[in-house]
Design a protein around this motif. Structure first.
Motif, PDB file in Angstrom:
ATOM      1  N   LEU A  13       0.823  -1.211   0.000  1.00  0.00           N
ATOM      2  CA  LEU A  13       0.000   0.000   0.000  1.00  0.00           C
ATOM      3  C   LEU A  13       0.855   1.258   0.000  1.00  0.00           C
ATOM      4  CD1 LEU A  13      -2.936  -0.844   2.441  1.00  0.00           C
ATOM      5  CD2 LEU A  13      -3.148   0.021   0.100  1.00  0.00           C
ATOM      6  N   GLN A  14       1.932   1.227   0.772  1.00  0.00           N
ATOM      7  CA  GLN A  14       2.818   2.393   0.799  1.00  0.00           C
ATOM      8  C   GLN A  14       3.410   2.643  -0.586  1.00  0.00           C
ATOM      9  OE1 GLN A  14       6.300   1.996   3.266  1.00  0.00           O
ATOM     10  NE2 GLN A  14       6.549   4.207   3.508  1.00  0.00           N
ATOM     11  N   ASP A  15       3.852   1.594  -1.253  1.00  0.00           N
ATOM     12  CA  ASP A  15       4.390   1.738  -2.605  1.00  0.00           C
ATOM     13  C   ASP A  15       3.305   2.218  -3.568  1.00  0.00           C
ATOM     14  OD1 ASP A  15       6.812   0.829  -1.666  1.00  0.00           O
ATOM     15  OD2 ASP A  15       6.524  -1.228  -2.371  1.00  0.00           O
ATOM     16  N   LEU A  16       2.107   1.682  -3.417  1.00  0.00           N
ATOM     17  CA  LEU A  16       1.002   2.005  -4.316  1.00  0.00           C
ATOM     18  C   LEU A  16       0.594   3.474  -4.207  1.00  0.00           C
ATOM     19  CD1 LEU A  16      -0.800   0.277  -6.274  1.00  0.00           C
ATOM     20  CD2 LEU A  16      -2.491   0.222  -4.427  1.00  0.00           C
ATOM     21  N   THR A  17       0.787   4.037  -3.027  1.00  0.00           N
ATOM     22  CA  THR A  17       0.364   5.425  -2.803  1.00  0.00           C
ATOM     23  C   THR A  17       1.521   6.416  -2.932  1.00  0.00           C
ATOM     24  OG1 THR A  17       0.601   5.057  -0.411  1.00  0.00           O
ATOM     25  CG2 THR A  17      -1.596   4.795  -1.360  1.00  0.00           C
ATOM     26  N   GLY A  18       2.562   6.005  -3.632  1.00  0.00           N
ATOM     27  CA  GLY A  18       3.634   6.939  -3.954  1.00  0.00           C
ATOM     28  C   GLY A  18       4.732   7.042  -2.930  1.00  0.00           C
ATOM     29  N   GLY A  19       4.833   6.061  -2.057  1.00  0.00           N
ATOM     30  CA  GLY A  19       5.927   6.064  -1.091  1.00  0.00           C
ATOM     31  C   GLY A  19       5.793   7.100   0.005  1.00  0.00           C
ATOM     32  N   VAL A  20       4.567   7.519   0.321  1.00  0.00           N
ATOM     33  CA  VAL A  20       4.356   8.476   1.416  1.00  0.00           C
ATOM     34  C   VAL A  20       4.937   7.890   2.704  1.00  0.00           C
ATOM     35  CG1 VAL A  20       2.075   7.525   1.958  1.00  0.00           C
ATOM     36  CG2 VAL A  20       2.604   9.859   2.605  1.00  0.00           C
ATOM     37  N   PRO A  21       5.545   8.696   3.580  1.00  0.00           N
ATOM     38  CA  PRO A  21       6.105   8.167   4.819  1.00  0.00           C
ATOM     39  C   PRO A  21       5.082   7.317   5.575  1.00  0.00           C
ATOM     40  CG  PRO A  21       6.750  10.446   4.554  1.00  0.00           C
ATOM     41  CD  PRO A  21       5.775  10.147   3.448  1.00  0.00           C
ATOM     42  N   PHE A  22       5.533   6.165   6.055  1.00  0.00           N
ATOM     43  CA  PHE A  22       4.598   5.230   6.660  1.00  0.00           C
ATOM     44  C   PHE A  22       3.951   5.820   7.907  1.00  0.00           C
ATOM     45  CE2 PHE A  22       3.424   1.217   8.854  1.00  0.00           C
ATOM     46  CZ  PHE A  22       2.565   0.750   7.878  1.00  0.00           C
ATOM     47  N   GLU A  23       4.691   6.625   8.647  1.00  0.00           N
ATOM     48  CA  GLU A  23       4.129   7.253   9.841  1.00  0.00           C
ATOM     49  C   GLU A  23       2.937   8.136   9.479  1.00  0.00           C
ATOM     50  OE1 GLU A  23       7.247   7.325   8.893  1.00  0.00           O
ATOM     51  OE2 GLU A  23       8.236   6.034  10.371  1.00  0.00           O
ATOM     52  N   THR A  24       3.020   8.776   8.316  1.00  0.00           N
ATOM     53  CA  THR A  24       1.909   9.616   7.846  1.00  0.00           C
ATOM     54  C   THR A  24       0.689   8.758   7.541  1.00  0.00           C
ATOM     55  OG1 THR A  24       3.461  11.219   6.902  1.00  0.00           O
ATOM     56  CG2 THR A  24       1.189  11.269   6.079  1.00  0.00           C
ATOM     57  N   LEU A  25       0.913   7.629   6.843  1.00  0.00           N
ATOM     58  CA  LEU A  25      -0.190   6.730   6.526  1.00  0.00           C
ATOM     59  C   LEU A  25      -0.867   6.214   7.795  1.00  0.00           C
ATOM     60  CD1 LEU A  25       0.981   4.433   3.579  1.00  0.00           C
ATOM     61  CD2 LEU A  25      -0.985   5.969   3.602  1.00  0.00           C
ATOM     62  N   VAL A  26      -0.057   5.822   8.778  1.00  0.00           N
ATOM     63  CA  VAL A  26      -0.618   5.282  10.018  1.00  0.00           C
ATOM     64  C   VAL A  26      -1.429   6.349  10.750  1.00  0.00           C
ATOM     65  CG1 VAL A  26      -0.044   4.367  12.302  1.00  0.00           C
ATOM     66  CG2 VAL A  26       1.151   3.507  10.279  1.00  0.00           C
ATOM     67  N   ALA A  27      -0.903   7.569  10.809  1.00  0.00           N
ATOM     68  CA  ALA A  27      -1.632   8.658  11.475  1.00  0.00           C
ATOM     69  C   ALA A  27      -2.964   8.921  10.781  1.00  0.00           C
ATOM     70  CB  ALA A  27      -0.776   9.924  11.501  1.00  0.00           C
ATOM     71  N   GLU A  28      -2.979   8.881   9.448  1.00  0.00           N
ATOM     72  CA  GLU A  28      -4.225   9.096   8.707  1.00  0.00           C
ATOM     73  C   GLU A  28      -5.208   7.950   8.965  1.00  0.00           C
ATOM     74  OE1 GLU A  28      -2.211  11.464   4.888  1.00  0.00           O
ATOM     75  OE2 GLU A  28      -2.968   9.417   4.672  1.00  0.00           O
ATOM     76  N   ALA A  29      -4.688   6.706   8.986  1.00  0.00           N
ATOM     77  CA  ALA A  29      -5.567   5.557   9.216  1.00  0.00           C
ATOM     78  C   ALA A  29      -6.148   5.574  10.620  1.00  0.00           C
ATOM     79  CB  ALA A  29      -4.796   4.258   8.983  1.00  0.00           C
ATOM     80  N   ALA A  30      -5.381   6.072  11.586  1.00  0.00           N
ATOM     81  CA  ALA A  30      -5.866   6.148  12.966  1.00  0.00           C
ATOM     82  C   ALA A  30      -7.058   7.087  13.095  1.00  0.00           C
ATOM     83  CB  ALA A  30      -4.740   6.589  13.894  1.00  0.00           C
ATOM     84  N   ALA A  31      -7.159   8.049  12.185  1.00  0.00           N
ATOM     85  CA  ALA A  31      -8.271   9.015  12.225  1.00  0.00           C
ATOM     86  C   ALA A  31      -9.534   8.490  11.550  1.00  0.00           C
ATOM     87  CB  ALA A  31      -7.835  10.319  11.565  1.00  0.00           C
TER      88      ALA A  31
END
Length: 496
Positions: free
Chosen positions: A304-322
């Motif tokens: 998923l991280q690769d699919l979404t352009g390599g956005v920092p994983f910490e950013t993805l996790v913070a967004e998912a937590a919301a």
């Protein structure tokens, strides 16, 4: 001051630690690698490059600290199989554990030959993509001139032990996953079945994971920086070394390993054979464990991280937590590489249901975590039915960092999880096995310390009750369709 070294060969990297005898980590090293996916259902590694060279690099870095190393132990992903000649040259790439599903034909043939009930009773589990016997049978069928029954064959860690010492060994635990060639009750090779299935197959010497099996020879000393004559302890499969590292050693203890795959190990009071789960020999003599494994877990988050352009994983996790529990109507079946426990379906595939234009990358990550958690709930329920409710659950692995994944699992399952202060992984358990193996610490030594406890959030129960019901209903209704697509991918043709 004396130190021990533990090294673990994982699916995505090799990690090593230099540890003092009180459990203090003095230094750590890591080398990344990537498994090859040459065909659908095939997962391979280059044993020379990905196993031996990486371990040698890690050992050189750790020994460069100048600290005295008095013992070393290696664990590895597994069970895997690589066939070599007498000079330890691999004849072909190593075939990985249950994520490699090429031997489905051999599983069926051997099951028919020996009998499903007989295999379950003697080996503690049904034949599946996790078993080494069918993989060896596949090699015999497909290797042509490269198949020689008297060749040596290894799992990841035992190959490295051979490169260090020249000794051909296999620990009892790993052997107990070489179904149908090991009797979990006798704790010995089932030589009669070996002769029926693969006549003439040579077998390694059986040892216990904490047993010293040899010493570092001259060529290995040059390659690794270890002193010639350094004792080498056998080691075992990574998940069991990791369970050992966090004190999962008493009956009722259950380890949940959050990694590239989700893995489960529970210590048993006595051996039991349960269809759909794996009964194995444990790390310590006379012990037994119940195990299970999913095929894809952390690897989905990397995808998923690769699919979404390599956005920092910490950013993805913070967004998912919301994102609210239930991912606003999104559900994912995490069967991206087929599935092991609980459905044992090599042709299963990932399914994402409920997508709308409102859903974004955060919803996808949360849905991945929630889908994995639903699989965990199914497996823990099977464990409870087979061996009683776990006395305690210990969460380990890189996926415990950040907290969202473990929290979702606790919420979906309604279970408390203990998280140790050190979630270093199997390499830390290897270091403890090394210290025990050469008698520097007592066998009962436990370096684990509790950091915190993850408690389920009861406010999520309504959402996750609905999600779990949808999850369990989605696989059966999509199974025929994804099987058709999977067969099409294997054949390279159009869907039927």
């Amino acid at each position: 001051m004396s130190h021990v070294v533990g090294v673990d060969i994982g699916t995505g990297s090799t990690k090593g630690v230099l540890v003092a005898l009180d459990g203090t980590v003095v230094a750590a090293a890591r080398r990344d690698h990537v498994a090859a996916l040459p065909r659908p259902g095939w997962v391979e590694m280059d044993a020379e490059r990905d196993w031996w060279d990486d371990v040698a690099d890690v050992l050189r870095e750790l020994t460069a600290t100048g600290e005295e190393v008095v013992a070393v132990c290696v664990s590895g992903l597994g069970p895997c199989v690589v066939q070599t000649d007498e000079d330890l040259r691999p004849r072909r790439p190593a075939v990985l554990y249950g994520v490699d599903t090429r031997a489905t034909r051999e599983i069926s043939e051997i099951t028919e030959q020996l009998g499903a009930d007989a295999i379950l009773d003697r080996c503690g589990k049904d034949l599946s993509s996790q078993a080494i016997g069918p993989k060896l049978a596949w090699l015999r069928r497909n290797a042509g001139r490269d198949w020689r029954p008297r060749d040596r064959w290894f799992s990841a860690h035992s190959y490295v032990v051979a490169r260090l010492t020249g000794e051909w060994i296999l620990d009892h635990h790993t052997a107990s996953q070489c179904d149908p060639f090991y009797d979990v009750h006798a704790q010995d090779w089932a030589t009669d079945w070996v002769e029926q299935v693969l006549p003439g197959l040579a077998l390694p010497r059986l040892v216990w994971p904490s047993e010293q099996v040899g010493v570092v020879h001259g060529a290995a000393a040059v390659a690794t920086g270890l002193a010639e004559g350094t004792p080498v302890v056998a080691g075992t499969v990574d998940a069991w070394a990791e369970a050992f590292s966090v004190g999962v050693r008493r009956p009722g203890d259950l380890m949940l390993m959050y990694g590239s795959t989700m893995f489960f190990v529970q210590v048993l009071a006595e051996p039991t054979s349960v269809r759909g789960l794996w009964t194995t020999v444990g790390v310590e003599p006379a012990s037994h464990t119940l195990a299970a494994g999913m095929a894809t877990s952390g690897t989905i988050t990397t995808w998923l991280q690769d699919l979404t352009g390599g956005v920092p994983f910490e950013t993805l996790v913070a967004e998912a937590a919301a994102v609210p529990a239930g991912s606003e109507g999104l559900v994912m079946l995490p069967y991206f590489s087929g599935e092991r426990t609980p459905i044992y379906d090599p042709l299963a595939r990932g399914v994402i249901a409920g997508l709308t234009l409102r859903h974004g990358r955060a919803h996808l990550l949360r849905a991945a975590y929630e889908g994995i958690a639903c699989g965990v709930k199914q497996i823990v329920g099977a464990f409870e039915e087979a061996a009683g409710r776990p006395a305690r659950i210990v969460a380990v692995g890189g996926g415990t960092q950040g907290g969202l994944w473990t929290q979702i699992v606790s919420d979906v399952c309604g279970l408390e999880q203990q998280v140790p202060a050190r979630t270093i992984g199997a390499s830390y358990g290897d270091a403890l096995l090394a210290a025990i193996g050469v008698g520097l610490v007592p066998p009962e030594t436990d370096w684990a310390q509790l950091d915190h406890v993850v408690q389920p959030d009861r406010s999520t129960e309504p959402a996750y009750s609905t999600l779990f019901r949808t999850f369990t209903e989605l696989y059966p209704v999509t199974r025929p369709l994804v099987h058709r697509l999977a067969r099409s991918a294997h054949s390279g043709g159009e869907p039927e």
